[in-house]
Design an enzyme around this catalytic site. Sequence first.
Site, mmCIF file in Angstrom:
data_model
loop_
_atom_site.group_PDB
_atom_site.id
_atom_site.type_symbol
_atom_site.label_atom_id
_atom_site.label_comp_id
_atom_site.label_asym_id
_atom_site.label_seq_id
_atom_site.Cartn_x
_atom_site.Cartn_y
_atom_site.Cartn_z
ATOM 1 N N SER A 293 0.813 -1.217 0.000
ATOM 2 C CA SER A 293 0.000 0.000 0.000
ATOM 3 C C SER A 293 0.852 1.275 0.000
ATOM 4 O O SER A 293 1.545 1.556 -0.955
ATOM 5 C CB SER A 293 -0.956 -0.047 1.201
ATOM 6 O OG SER A 293 -1.937 0.944 1.124
ATOM 7 N N ASP A 304 9.638 5.609 -10.227
ATOM 8 C CA ASP A 304 9.133 6.217 -11.462
ATOM 9 C C ASP A 304 9.862 7.509 -11.820
ATOM 10 O O ASP A 304 10.020 7.844 -12.999
ATOM 11 C CB ASP A 304 7.631 6.485 -11.347
ATOM 12 C CG ASP A 304 6.796 5.226 -11.573
ATOM 13 O OD1 ASP A 304 7.387 4.188 -11.932
ATOM 14 O OD2 ASP A 304 5.568 5.287 -11.397
ATOM 15 N N LYS A 318 -0.629 -4.214 -3.282
ATOM 16 C CA LYS A 318 -1.928 -3.717 -2.836
ATOM 17 C C LYS A 318 -2.119 -2.311 -3.402
ATOM 18 O O LYS A 318 -1.567 -1.341 -2.889
ATOM 19 C CB LYS A 318 -2.045 -3.681 -1.315
ATOM 20 C CG LYS A 318 -3.403 -3.158 -0.835
ATOM 21 C CD LYS A 318 -3.457 -3.052 0.685
ATOM 22 C CE LYS A 318 -4.824 -2.544 1.142
ATOM 23 N NZ LYS A 318 -5.069 -1.130 0.783
#
Length: 553
Positions: A293, A304, A318
């Site tokens: 999460s 990224d 998740k």
Amino acid sequence: MIQKFKKPVVFIPLILILFSGVLAFQVKNDKLFALAKNIDIFATLVRELDSYYVDEIDPDKLVTIGINAMLEELDPYTEYIPEEESDDFRMLTTGEYAGIGALIGNRGEGNMVLMPYTGFPAQTAGIRIADYILKVDSVDVVGKPTSAVSELLKGPANTPVVVKVKRDQDTLSFSLVRKKISLKNVPFYGKLDEKTGYIKLADFTTNASAEVRNALVNLKSQGADRIILDVRDNPGGLLNEAVEIVNLFIPKGKEVVKTLGKLQNVNYTYRTTKTPVDKDIPLVVLINERSASAAEIVAGALQDYDRAVLVGRKSFGKGLVQTTVPLTYNAQVKITTAKYYIPSGRCIQAIDYAQSRENGSITSVPDSLRKEFKTANGRRVLDGAGIEPDELVEEVTYAPISYTLVAGNHIFDFATQYFYKHKSISDPMRFTITDQDYEDFKKFLVGKEYDYTTYVEKSVQDLEKYAEKEDYYEEIKAQLEEIKAKVNHSKEGDLDTHKKEVMKILSEEIVSRYYFQEGMIEAGLDQDPAVDLAKTYLSDPSKITKVLSAAAK
């Protein structure tokens, strides 16, 4: 002739629009009717059960079971929270409760203190690990369930409580005052060497970002010019805290994560809003299969933007957002309302629960359906399976004897005995038991049960089981018995064969008696393959540059 056909051509779209509207209205009405009908059936059923069932029923318990069974058909994160569990739920989301500040559990003989948290009433008063709890105020708790003892220890802040414990041969009584307990999101941070700072982020409750910021600033002031952020085993938590932590390392105005769901009000893009603490400091993030999460959002966003090298193992996956909705009578329901999408556009959700409901088994997103995305530098990343590290570290496996010694509480009990005999030890990173201590441990085990099945032994047992079904079993019976005898002989030497491994586990457990949770974490960093690899990358900037370049993947 042309004019005769104009009217129908003009009105056909209007008719279709009106028909679609009527159909949509009808579908919505049908759904509302179905909901009302089934709710009425459920309420009628409970009433009739209460009237006619042969034994007395507990309506609260029965309805709760029914609700939970219904929600299990959706996903593991949509859950019902009755009024009586609201305090526990609040503690999970905020990390706060009022009590003495100690983790308790049952080790076979009764409930004992497993970890007093540093700086809170239990620890400051002198309660220690392995203290058996005998009484809470006037209530004898010997034999009571752990949950019942925990409830007695909790209570309103600033109220007194007396805890009687057994420590070795002594009975001790502690007069404490309950305090508001706020569990640390960063249970430990420090310098691993002259230049490398380490931050352990264990949770994402309130103030997680403030704690990470404080750790980062302090480490930099101590001369750290490279950082390891460890989110291994972190189950996640508050989304806004994840965004703030990412913001410590990337500039203002950058997208961190967006949520997309069925309702417009859950669709939102979260961006950094502050000036970062340090947008250039070399950074490695440690992840594993229990990073979930919010932990995955931090790791994924930094990956990224090519801001950090990720080291470890693939994260949990998740990517679902939960919203807590109040119900009547102070109950609540936590509902999955959206999915997370990190800056590259990928979703980190690994399990397709909609598909799982249809076929009855847990269904992962198949590789054929995973989509390719690009990081800021053009590196190839995939969605649908959590966050994959840039550098894989294989999971550390332990010998069966180590598992058995831990599960049988022999490591725990010897560490406690060691603590009773030694007033102090060296600092966590330097401490290790001596060869003589290990010999003492072997003597401690004499007469204690710690049998276990080795991998080879299990294979021999399987071979024997299958061979018994064949005609040639009698022919190989003697050889099987010989192999089993050799395996058993080998087990007798496992304490020596795996001495280094067992000594490390023993040393870490002993450290916890003197330095509590913080010390145990620090001691565990020694000989940690992921930490060692992270330090290797941080010591050579060219390695980081190479990994984060477009040619890396």
